[in-house]
Write a protein that holds these residues in place. Structure first.
Motif, mmCIF file in Angstrom:
data_model
loop_
_atom_site.group_PDB
_atom_site.id
_atom_site.type_symbol
_atom_site.label_atom_id
_atom_site.label_comp_id
_atom_site.label_asym_id
_atom_site.label_seq_id
_atom_site.Cartn_x
_atom_site.Cartn_y
_atom_site.Cartn_z
ATOM 1 N N GLU A 93 3.150 0.780 -9.976
ATOM 2 C CA GLU A 93 3.355 -0.558 -10.546
ATOM 3 C C GLU A 93 3.374 -1.637 -9.471
ATOM 4 O OE1 GLU A 93 3.800 -1.757 -13.733
ATOM 5 O OE2 GLU A 93 3.213 0.230 -14.452
ATOM 6 N N ILE A 94 3.984 -1.319 -8.329
ATOM 7 C CA ILE A 94 4.199 -2.379 -7.319
ATOM 8 C C ILE A 94 3.072 -2.449 -6.295
ATOM 9 C CG2 ILE A 94 6.716 -2.233 -7.493
ATOM 10 C CD1 ILE A 94 6.563 -0.705 -4.726
ATOM 11 N N SER A 95 2.232 -1.428 -6.251
ATOM 12 C CA SER A 95 1.257 -1.342 -5.155
ATOM 13 C C SER A 95 -0.079 -1.973 -5.521
ATOM 14 C CB SER A 95 1.019 0.113 -4.765
ATOM 15 O OG SER A 95 2.235 0.707 -4.439
ATOM 16 N N SER A 96 -0.746 -2.479 -4.488
ATOM 17 C CA SER A 96 -2.138 -2.935 -4.650
ATOM 18 C C SER A 96 -3.042 -1.722 -4.563
ATOM 19 C CB SER A 96 -2.504 -3.904 -3.529
ATOM 20 O OG SER A 96 -1.612 -4.976 -3.524
ATOM 21 N N ALA A 97 -2.644 -0.736 -3.769
ATOM 22 C CA ALA A 97 -3.431 0.494 -3.663
ATOM 23 C C ALA A 97 -2.479 1.651 -3.395
ATOM 24 C CB ALA A 97 -4.430 0.375 -2.527
ATOM 25 N N ILE B 176 0.885 -1.171 0.000
ATOM 26 C CA ILE B 176 0.000 0.000 0.000
ATOM 27 C C ILE B 176 0.915 1.211 0.000
ATOM 28 C CG2 ILE B 176 -1.867 1.191 1.220
ATOM 29 C CD1 ILE B 176 -2.617 -1.683 0.419
ATOM 30 N N SER B 177 0.705 2.120 -0.970
ATOM 31 C CA SER B 177 1.608 3.276 -1.058
ATOM 32 C C SER B 177 0.870 4.560 -0.723
ATOM 33 C CB SER B 177 2.192 3.380 -2.459
ATOM 34 O OG SER B 177 3.005 2.255 -2.695
ATOM 35 N N PHE B 178 1.614 5.457 -0.080
ATOM 36 C CA PHE B 178 1.069 6.781 0.243
ATOM 37 C C PHE B 178 1.954 7.826 -0.436
ATOM 38 C CE2 PHE B 178 -0.944 4.156 3.275
ATOM 39 C CZ PHE B 178 -2.069 4.824 3.734
ATOM 40 N N VAL B 179 1.267 8.702 -1.221
ATOM 41 C CA VAL B 179 2.011 9.737 -1.930
ATOM 42 C C VAL B 179 1.327 11.083 -1.691
ATOM 43 C CG1 VAL B 179 2.815 8.140 -3.709
ATOM 44 C CG2 VAL B 179 0.688 9.405 -4.073
ATOM 45 N N THR C 220 -4.023 -1.029 -10.251
ATOM 46 C CA THR C 220 -3.827 -0.560 -8.868
ATOM 47 C C THR C 220 -5.051 0.256 -8.457
ATOM 48 O OG1 THR C 220 -1.465 -0.428 -9.326
ATOM 49 C CG2 THR C 220 -2.259 0.773 -7.397
ATOM 50 N N LYS C 221 -5.426 0.131 -7.197
ATOM 51 C CA LYS C 221 -6.557 0.919 -6.686
ATOM 52 C C LYS C 221 -6.007 2.247 -6.195
ATOM 53 C CE LYS C 221 -9.286 -3.082 -5.450
ATOM 54 N NZ LYS C 221 -9.847 -3.884 -4.410
#
Length: 1494
Positions: free
Chosen positions: A188-192, A98-101, A216-217
């Motif tokens: 690319e690597i995250s599910s969300a 899960i990524s936060f940007v 990705t969501k």
């Protein structure tokens, strides 16, 4: 004025953002340090850099390699019921990301929000650095574009876990618009992806639209104002189809919603993603995406990849660990295990059965060689060849990569294997009935499923050991593996741990470890002083973690990788610190846990723990005892083991320091609160010390303080738990590190103090300790098995010094006694009263006290001198102190008896002197008359007529004198009277023997032979003898001991007789009484009474000893009469009277003649006597300082050289004499040696000249000074002259009086003539000695050099109760007797009853076996050899330090087996085959090894 000034912005101009510091540090580090930094950050639960921003590289870098070392453990909810867990390398674990940007600006902290999301409610933790942290508000300079990653791992607790499965969370620092590449990678690597923003602009909307088609969501996180902005809502609607958004994808924080609820909402969104079958990627898989996007991957460098391929060549073939070890690492399997067992059996011999001891030992040695041959037959596998290439041929950096890859791959394989086996174990537990065999099999597989680089190194060690054995045994010449120790030494230098003890078989591959460390010593140029630190404790109490934290080491700590055995790791001490610590390195030893559950089932697990603890404590300067506070029972057990180890070390002079570390104690008041606990701990330690002392058969009561310098306050450390909270999400506890740092600081201070008191060991010394400790540990009885060449060397050095001090003391007292004897000889009768003896004795006491104090001061200074390894021989200090006092007592007795004897002799001479004076007066009157008569005669007498006249006068005068010759006594009759008196209460049988006895002088000790009647065999009738041959056994045993007793008594009595005969006194009846007292005293000893000797033996022995003495004393008595009979003395003066008569008659000026007569008749004999009194001590002095001095420097060296010479000559008769009559043999050897050295006249002539010169100079000085005295007469001149010399020379009074008879010469003229004759006199005295044979010279000396040297070298003379080998102790007075090398008991005349063959068993092997013995002392009862000290408490018989230690005597026995058998009336011994293979060279080598003279 701003009253809120304290809230104003603080100046941040000098500060740096922590993220900038981290990035800068990583960019400056090499790949291995990066790995270390990230591993530590991971333990602290800090987010790790996943993508490092581009600074010195064109593109950012994915930190895959840097994370390779991280392994995490967790329990997913799917395994919660079964209580299973997962453990995997972080980079290989696939999980949702899960990524936060951030897009645009944002009014709240994204990182802070992430910390709230990932922290459990009760345990907040800052995973990501945020603006509200210290320096978090400082503007970032280089870290925009950094992507960090953190994880959440569940612990299997449904009510408290945030997520049921692991999840990775990434955080992109900076705006996505500026870092689109990183953002693309993240999508690319995250599910969300959660996009945190204030608003959406048109440009941003366009950018985000490019993500259309991504699986990705996307979620948007707004604050309240942003969510109500019309523009934002419009663009958001635009993005709905492109990003597949719905209401749940927009998270806004309204004013009414508090932070906790908002965090809950985000957590729910993440949980929803995880439920919707998200894509899962491992970091290794992310690397592929990175490469496609043109992002660098840190491990894509050539060196790393080539090392990886090299490692893969080995690891790709490993599927089943146990099978791989069995098939490919064959040398460390059953063969190595068997080798270890045989090695231990060689020391303990528990399975000996009925096989003769030495045969059994030989069989075991053969088995050892067989097993090594088996090992050597195996070839290197492909995997091992690749492994050696990787270590030996790769450049250093690549080699490091290779070892890391090996570790990662092997750990991964081992984890997979272990996981499967654990699952199987669980299944079996559920499904099958209790089948112990099956579970034991599974247990074995689980234990065998550990595989690491150490197993490959262990295999190389075994190849090396096998090859070394083959070369040593002459089975091969060329060596293939000789370079391997060098490779292992390089690894140690590079900081890799090296296996010291193989925990799987509890053994040390001794040759391998020795050669590796020797190579290391060579590579360090000999600068290898080390302080050794060890940690001991129960399994899984965090010993390795403690060491890793304290010193930044890399001992393996992952699950399933509990340390087995012991590993050592070298820490280099920086140059500026080397002076303070006094060492070049710190060697850290990490040990396997004591009380390990997998070993608990084994019978010998307690011994295993004891062995391990003893070995590592013995090697250490500091031992850390690590204890987990929650386990009191195990704590007690481990303390018991540790106390045993420390007790053993105290006994052998090695006092290590001990620090008790109590882990998992978090209270700040722990130290104060636990005062009572510490006191209780000390009580327990005292109890355990007492119990351990009993078990180790120590005689005295002991407390912990006796074995350890222990401070209740300073030596206890309370360390909080490693984890702050509940793993797997708990970070490392900061207080843990702080406390460990405090401990480390204290240890360094302690080591500084330590280095001032004693010098650290270097590698050769460490190896010597390791060998000795290991050898002792393999025996059951540690204390009596410990032998160490460092101790032997230190003891020998002290003995060398003590021998010098001892001789110095003896020499001074010999010279003092000689002076006083001269003084007594010069005294008139009226002065020889009791007062003079008392005065001289007091003077002797003062001299003795001064000299004894000198030795004690020398001893004290020696122990303070800082000489090598003095602390190891501290316990012998008391022996040498007692020896010095014993020497003083001995010399006091010698001095007093010499003074008494001198006075008695002088008194005896006065009686004859008085008679002689009467005779001389008469003669002088007659000479005077004759002179007057002849002068009146008219015709002049010629020479013949003068002599005729004188002869007539002489004969008539003698006839007129009432001559009373000295009474000649019949000594043998007197001695026979004393013997009868001594035996009068022994009964009629004895009386009858005496009636039948021949006259005393017909008996000689040379003809004394043992007879059956000498043993009283009636005693055996009363014994319960159920085994045939016991009677014969005891007869044989008592026979040999009685024979030895007779020999010893004969030697002792003959020595006493010889001493008396050498004195100038007449025979005294006390001499006979003293001989009888010496014999009676020996016969009344308890051990002698146990021999059941008959009275017939006593009578015969006394007859033979007194027979020798009677002849010697009779001759002495006759010599005394001859020397002292007044008539004989008068006759000796006749030539002097004649020459005086002639000179007076012819009225010649006889001043010159009389001066010469004074020189010839008075000074010459006095000077000869002076030289004889001193020559003995000078010979000893010269001899002990000559090129042979090493041979005579200590009793131990002397013994070595005697045995070496015997081996060189290799003659049966010499060996027979040595074993049969040791005392006589040694005396003869010393005498031969002295005679050989001084047979050349020159060497003794120099000594004689050296003695004579000072007294000649003194004579000249006295003559020069006498000129000033202006004496008128020769008589007064000579009185003055003799008085000046009364301490040095005994001038014969009778000759002097003849010279003074009618001497009218001028004193000055007389003195001048003497002065003129002095050079000739000196030559004459020296020529007197020159013309004597060496034997004749030695017989005339007051101190017999051979006797003085014998006294120095002989020691206590006690012999081993089993093999009769003499004691080697260096201190003349000692509590324990010991010998460096024992010999087969057959050489002590023992034979088997049933077969009559000589016994080949060696007592140094027997004491380590389960054999039993019986002897007169045990009253026929069998008793274990191991407990021999119950009957022989003053003997310490140590097991052989190596399997070749007794080769010397084995060689001798096999050489002369038949001759010894014939001599001892037995059959030859049945010797093991391998004894016949021992060569003369090997025998000499074993002797050198035994006496530590390699």
């Amino acid at each position: 004025m701003n009253i809120f000034f304290f809230l104003s912005d603080t100046d941040t101009s000098d500060s740096l953002n922590p993220l900038d510091v981290l990035c800068a540090m990583l960019l400056c580090s090499d790949s291995f340090l990066q790995q270390e930094i990230l591993s530590k950050m991971s333990m602290c639960q800090f987010a790790l850099p996943l993508l490092l921003p581009a600074l010195d590289t064109p593109k950012c870098t994915l930190m895959l390699w840097a994370m390779r070392d991280i392994v995490r453990k967790w329990r997913p909810h799917s395994l919660a019921q079964s209580r299973g867990f997962r453990e995997e390398s972080l980079v290989l674990t696939a999980m949702p990301t899960i990524s936060f940007v951030r897009m645009g600006s944002c009014s709240f902290s994204k990182s802070k929000l992430l910390n709230d999301i990932l922290s459990p409610s009760q345990q907040h933790h800052d995973f990501f650095i945020h603006q509200d942290m210290e320096s978090g508000n400082v503007p970032r300079e280089i870290t925009d574009g950094l992507v960090e990653i953190s994880w959440y791992f569940p612990g299997g607790r449904e009510n408290s876990d945030l997520f049921p499965e692991p999840v990775a969370v990434t955080n992109l620092r900076g705006d996505i618009e500026s870092h689109w590449l990183q953002f693309s990678f993240v999508t690319e690597i995250s599910s969300a992806v959660f996009i945190v923003t204030e608003r959406i602009s048109e440009r941003q909307c366009t950018l985000l639209s490019t993500l259309q088609g991504s699986d990705t969501k996307y979620y948007f996180i707004f604050n309240n104002e942003a969510a109500t902005s019309k523009e934002t809502l419009r663009f958001l609607k635009k993005l709905v189809p492109a990003l597949k958004l719905n209401n749940s994808h927009v998270l806004q924080k309204g004013r009414a919603i508090n932070q906790a609820a908002y965090v809950k909402a985000v957590q729910s969104a993440i949980a929803a993603v995880m439920r919707s079958s998200p894509k899962t990627l491992s970091i290794e898989a992310m690397a592929e995406t990175a490469r496609q996007l043109g992002i660098q991957v840190d491990e894509d460098n050539e060196k790393c990849q080539s090392a990886s391929e090299c490692a893969k060549e080995i690891t790709v073939h490993i599927k089943d660990v146990a099978e791989y070890k069995r098939e490919k690492l064959r040398l460390q399997g059953e063969t190595w295990k068997n080798l270890a067992e045989v090695e231990k059996e060689l020391c303990q011999m528990r399975k000996q059965g009925n096989v003769p001891l030495e045969k059994y030992k030989s069989q075991l040695k053969e088995k050892l060689i067989e097993l090594r041959v088996q090992q050597h037959k195996h070839d290197l596998t492909d995997g091992l060849t690749t492994f050696i290439t990787g270590l030996g041929l790769l450049p250093p950096e690549e080699k490091h990569y290779f070892l890391k890859w090996m570790k990662f791959d092997l750990d991964h394989i081992a984890r997979e294997n272990l996981s499967k086996l654990r699952d199987q174990y669980k299944e079996k537990c559920k499904n099958s009935k209790d089948d112990p065999k099956m579970f034991a099999e599974l247990d074995k597989l689980i234990s065998a499923s550990s595989l690491g680089v150490e197993h490959f190194m262990r295999e190389l060690g075994q190849f090396y050991e096998a090859e070394h054995t083959m070369v040593k045994k002459g089975k091969m010449a060329e060596r293939q593996f000789i370079h391997l120790p060098g490779i292992a030494a390089d690894l140690m230098l590079e900081g890799f741990p090296m296996e010291l003890i193989d925990g799987d078989v509890s053994n040390i591959p001794l040759q391998w470890v020795t050669d590796v460390l020797t190579q290391l010593h060579a590579k360090l140029g000999g600068r290898s002083r080390m302080l050794v630190l060890t940690v001991l404790g129960v399994q899984s109490t965090g010993k390795s973690t403690l060491l890793n934290t304290m010193f930044g080491l890399q001992f393996a700590v992952s699950s399933g990788r509990c340390t087995r055995g012991a590993f050592m790791l070298l820490i280099k001490v920086s140059k500026n610190f080397q002076l303070e610590l006094g060492c070049d390195f710190i060697l850290v030893i990490d040990t396997e846990g004591l009380k390990a559950p997998e070993l608990a089932k084994l019978e010998d697990s307690y011994e295993h723990d004891n062995e391990l603890a003893t070995l590592v404590v013995g090697l250490s300067d500091i031992t850390i005892v690590n204890m987990a506070m929650e386990n009191a029972t195990e704590m007690k057990d481990i303390l018991q083991i540790v106390v045993h180890a420390f007790l053993r070390m105290e006994e052998i002079g090695q006092k290590a320091n001990c620090q008790f570390v109590h882990q998992n104690v978090s209270d700040v008041s722990a130290h104060e609160q636990n005062m009572r606990d510490r006191k209780h701990l000390l009580e327990q330690l005292n109890e355990m010390t007492k119990a351990a002392a009993n078990m180790e058969k120590r005689g005295r009561e002991m407390t912990f303080a006796d074995i350890m310098d222990y401070d209740l306050e300073k030596h206890n450390w309370y360390i909080p738990a490693l984890w702050h909270g509940v793993p797997p999400m708990a970070p490392v506890n900061v207080r843990y590190s702080e406390k460990v740092y405090e401990l480390r600081k204290y240890l360094f201070e302690f080591l500084k103090d330590c280095s001032q008191n004693r010098s650290p060991k270097d590698i050769p010394q460490f190896l010597e300790w390791m060998r000795s400790l290991w050898n002792a540990v393999k025996h059951e009885n540690f204390i009596f098995s410990f032998r160490n060449s460092l101790v032997a060397e230190a003891y020998n050095q002290l003995s060398v010094n003590y021998t010098e001090w001892e001789w110095g003391f003896r020499k001074i007292m010999h010279l003092w006694v000689s002076e006083k004897e001269t003084f007594i000889q010069n005294q008139p009768p009226d002065r020889l009263d009791a007062n003079i003896l008392t005065k001289l004795k007091n003077e002797a006491q003062v001299k003795l006290r001064q000299e004894a104090e000198k030795i004690l001061d020398n001893l004290k200074h020696y122990f303070e001198s800082g000489a090598a390894n003095l602390h190891l021989i501290e316990k012998y200090k008391e022996d040498f102190r007692k020896s010095a006092n014993g020497l003083r007592n001995e010399l006091e007795s010698y001095s007093f008896s010499k003074l008494e004897e001198a006075i008695e002799i002088r008194k005896g001479q006065h009686k004859t002197d008085a008679i002689l004076s009467v005779y001389k007066r008469k003669i002088e009157e007659k000479v005077d008359r004759l002179l007057n008569h002849c002068r009146k005669s008219k015709c002049k007498l010629n020479n013949d007529e003068q002599e005729r006249e004188f002869e007539t006068m002489w004969t008539e005068t003698l006839r007129e004198l009432s001559l009373i010759p000295l009474l000649k006594r019949n000594i043998d009759e007197e001695m026979e009277f004393h013997l009868r008196k001594d035996l009068e209460n022994k009964g009629s049988a004895v009386w009858q023997i005496l009636q039948d006895a021949k006259s005393l002088p017909t008996y000689t000790t040379q003809n004394f032979k043992m007879k059956k009647e000498y043993l009283d065999l009636k005693v055996f009738k009363g014994m319960k003898i159920s085994i045939s041959g016991v009677k014969e056994y005891f007869t044989q045993e008592c026979w040999h001991k009685t024979e030895a007793l007779a020999t010893s008594l004969i030697d002792e009595c003959n020595s006493y007789t010889e001493k008396r005969v050498n004195g100038k006194a007449d025979y005294d009846e006390t001499y006979c009484r003293e001989l009888l007292r010496m014999i009676n005293e020996q016969l009344q000893q308890v051990n002698v009474q146990n021999l059941h000797i008959s009275t017939c033996f006593e009578v015969d022995l006394k007859l033979h000893i007194l027979g020798d003495a009677a002849r010697a004393f009779q001759k002495m008595h006759e010599e005394f009469i001859k020397e002292n009979d007044p008539l004989q003395r008068l006759i000796k003066l006749k030539p002097q009277y004649l020459s005086t008569f002639k000179a007076l008659y012819l009225e010649k000026d006889e001043c010159q003649d009389r001066a010469w007569n004074f020189c010839d008749q008075c000074l010459k004999p006095a000077l000869v006597d002076y030289v004889n009194k001193r020559l003995g001590t000078e010979i000893v002095d010269d001899f002990l300082r000559s090129e042979q001095s090493i041979e005579y420097s200590t009793r131990s060296f002397f013994q070595f050289f005697v045995l070496k010479k015997l081996l060189e000559e290799n003659e049966f008769n010499s060996y027979l004499q040595y074993t049969k009559n040791y005392v006589h043999f040694i005396k003869t050897q010393i005498r031969k040696h002295v005679l050989k050295r001084y047979r050349e006249q020159a060497s003794l002539g120099d000594l004689e000249k050296r003695i004579l010169s000072p007294i000649i100079n003194e004579l000249s000085d006295i003559l020069t000074n006498s000129k000033d005295l202006k004496t008128k007469t020769v008589a007064s001149f000579l009185d003055n002259f003799c008085e000046k010399l009364q301490q040095d020379l005994v001038i014969p009074k009778e000759s002097l009086e003849v010279i003074l008879f009618k001497n009218t010469a001028s004193a000055d003229q007389f003195s001048a003539f003497i002065e003129q004759f002095i050079p000739d006199l000196e030559k004459q005295v020296l020529s007197t000695f020159e013309n004597l044979e060496i034997e004749s010279k030695l017989s005339k000396l007051a101190v017999k050099p051979q006797d003085a040297i014998f006294k120095q070298m002989f020691g206590c003379g006690k012999q081993c109760p089993f093999c009769r080998v003499p004691c080697d102790a260096g201190a003349p007075v000692h509590e324990e007797h010991f010998a460096k090398v024992h010999r087969p008991e057959g050489l002590g005349k023992y034979r088997w009853n049933e077969t009559r063959r000589l016994v080949s068993d060696i007592c140094s092997s027997s004491v380590a076996s389960n054999k039993t013995f019986r002897c007169a002392e045990t009253k026929g009862e069998f008793y274990p050899y191991k407990d021999y000290r119950k009957y022989f408490p003053d003997w310490k018989i140590q097991p052989d330090p190596s399997i070749t230690a007794s080769d010397y005597w084995k060689f001798v026995f096999k050489e002369f087996n038949h001759q010894f058998a014939k001599e001892f009336d037995a059959l030859p011994a049945d010797l093991p085959d391998d004894w016949y293979k021992i060569t003369k060279e090997q025998a000499l080598e074993s002797l050198k090894e035994a006496y530590a003279l390699k």
